[in-house]
Scaffold this active site. Structure first.
Site, short mmCIF file in Angstrom:
data_model
loop_
_atom_site.label_atom_id
_atom_site.label_comp_id
_atom_site.label_asym_id
_atom_site.label_seq_id
_atom_site.Cartn_x
_atom_site.Cartn_y
_atom_site.Cartn_z
N TRP A 41 -13.66 10.69 -46.03
CA TRP A 41 -13.69 9.25 -45.68
C TRP A 41 -12.86 9.16 -44.55
O TRP A 41 -13.18 8.45 -43.70
CB TRP A 41 -12.90 8.24 -46.93
N TRP B 128 -14.18 -18.83 -41.88
CA TRP B 128 -12.85 -18.61 -42.69
C TRP B 128 -11.74 -19.81 -42.93
O TRP B 128 -11.87 -20.79 -41.73
CB TRP B 128 -11.93 -17.49 -42.30
N ASN C 235 -3.84 2.59 -53.65
CA ASN C 235 -4.99 2.67 -52.96
C ASN C 235 -6.00 1.59 -54.02
O ASN C 235 -6.64 0.54 -53.20
CB ASN C 235 -5.84 3.69 -52.88
N TRP D 99 -9.95 -11.55 -42.78
CA TRP D 99 -9.66 -9.96 -43.13
C TRP D 99 -8.69 -9.51 -42.03
O TRP D 99 -7.64 -8.58 -42.41
CB TRP D 99 -10.66 -9.06 -43.27
#
Length: 474
Positions: free
Chosen positions: A278, A306, A341, A359
């Site tokens: 990843w 948003w 995580n 985000w």
């Protein structure tokens, strides 16, 4: 006589260092330097940044090993883009060697350094070291970059060979180091405007610290697949900060994971290897799609409306959302610079799909506070959670913070560690304290709003708002 300057950056180790190896193999004497780059450090919001101290501590070991072999580390606190050409000219070297950095700002910096060095007929060479495969080394059959992880992983596994994981024996060539006459002492944290932190109580620094964590993790790697999702369990490697600053080689880690996977069919090692892949995946995504560093990987999601409520964002940052798993995770981050995580996914989903906050706000907060902050992985993780990125979670999949808490911290052990004011609540109610029956509240002397905040939003209501927001741009 030919000489070379090797520039340490995110590769703070002497062993298996590709760029250092090539410098030592170049046929000349090798000087080594590290620059505490003011172009980066001056922008940090806190003077008590654990990462600066981690680097400082890790450099001590590098310097000691270089000195033991007749060299030394020249450390400066300056703008790297001007200091590297200046130092190269002072030393009279023929070339500057370093390892590749794939972030947009680093690419621009290196381009400027190379141009300035060229004016003085000094070469500049950068080598692959941070990843196993870089840039366009793993492509689709059509010769295009992958945008979905699983096909990328399969292609990565098909391509990888012993040669790709072979270490560079840089530590065996240290007799080629140039002697450094009375190298200036490493600048202190205070002289650079930084304070000491609690990093050494949280994480062992340097090459030796990385080796300790590696050995510890190898002994329990078989349990990784099952244990990694539970924040109260010692299930992960805790090597992410060492990976970020290169105090251990990615080739070494991938070799361990790959060997355990192939030879012993170790499902834990196979799962961990996928996590390392990843990492390569996100590096190549940012390389091919640098726009993702500042905007949505999928451009249509730049139109998301948003709400960006400043008070809700402050509550998220300050761990007072009223959702224990969210607040415990944020306290872990604020107190230690680390976040598990699984919790990163939960809090990112909560910020974007419960609080309806961009985000990029959360990405920046993580960037400012995570010990292991790495632009490509941080950006990839946030865009995954917000459903704006490549191979992201579908927009309609919205984590329920209560059920996530019940599933991954069933007895509330992690919550109790970081929110001791909830310690006396029964396991059944610790995930949602507002559901505590009056008799239990009286028995535990718990008052919602006094001892712990009420939820700042209603998850079910916010979920519907999020779905409508995403549908509006699809």
């Amino acid at each position: 006589m030919k000489s070379v300057l090797f520039w340490f950056r995110r590769d703070l180790r002497v062993a298996d260092n590709a760029g250092l190896y090539h410098a030592l193999e170049s046929g000349g004497r090798v000087y080594c330097t590290f620059i505490f780059d003011r172009d980066i450090l001056d922008k940090l919001p806190s003077r008590a940044d654990r990462r600066v101290e981690f680097i400082w501590e890790s450099l001590q070991e590098v310097h000691q090993q270089l000195v033991a072999n007749g060299g030394g580390l020249i450390v400066r606190h300056a703008s790297a883009k001007s200091e590297i050409p200046k130092l190269a000219a002072e030393l009279g070297v023929n070339a500057v060697y370093t390892n590749e950095d794939y972030e947009p700002a680093a690419i621009a910096r290196d381009r400027g350094v190379a141009l300035e060095l060229n004016k003085h007929s000094i070469g500049f060479e950068a080598f692959k070291d941070t990843v196993v495969f870089e840039k366009s080394e793993v492509l689709t059959l059509a010769g295009k970059p992958f945008s979905v992880f699983t096909p990328y992983k399969n292609a990565w596994l098909k391509k990888v060979s012993d040669a790709d994981l072979k270490p560079f024996p840089s530590e065996q060539l240290l007799d080629r180091l140039a002697p450094v006459d009375s190298p200036a002492a490493m600048p202190s944290l205070a002289s650079m405007g930084f304070e000491t932190t609690n990093i050494k109580s949280i994480l062992t620094c340097g090459m030796s610290g990385a080796a300790q964590l590696r050995d510890d993790f190898i002994n329990r790697i078989a349990d990784y697949k099952d244990a990694r999702d539970f924040p109260a369990v010692k299930g992960v490697s805790y090597l992410s900060t060492h990976n970020r600053f290169g105090t251990i080689s990615i080739r070494e880690l991938a070799t361990v994971a790959h060997a355990e996977t192939v030879r012993r069919k170790n499902i834990g090692a196979e799962t961990w290897l996928a996590e390392l892949i990843w990492r390569d995946f996100y590096f190549q995504i940012l390389w091919h799609s640098p726009h993702a560093a500042v905007s949505a990987y999928k451009p249509e999601y730049d139109q998301l409306a948003w709400q960006n409520d400043q008070e809700l964002f402050a509550a998220w940052c300050e761990a007072r959302t009223g959702y224990p798993i969210i607040d415990a995770a944020m306290r872990q981050l604020n107190q230690t610079g680390y976040m598990h995580n699984r919790l990163r996914m939960i809090v990112a989903s909560f910020l974007t799909k419960d609080l309806l906050i961009d985000w990029r706000w959360g990405e920046k907060y993580f960037a400012d506070n995570l010990n292991d902050f790495d632009l490509s992985a941080n950006n990839g993780g946030w865009q995954w959670a917000a459903s704006t990125g490549c191979d992201a979670q579908p927009y309609f999949r919205i984590f329920n913070p209560i059920t996530q808490s019940e599933r991954f911290d069933p007895k509330g052990k992690f919550i109790r560690r970081y929110i001791p004011e909830l310690s006396n609540l029964p396991d059944k109610f610790i995930h949602a304290p507002w559901t505590l029956p009056p008799m239990d509240a009286q028995a535990t002397n718990f008052v919602l709003g006094r001892d712990y905040p009420a939820p700042i939003v209603d998850h079910a209501l916010q979920r519907e708002k999020a779905l409508a927001m995403y549908k509006a741009v699809r």
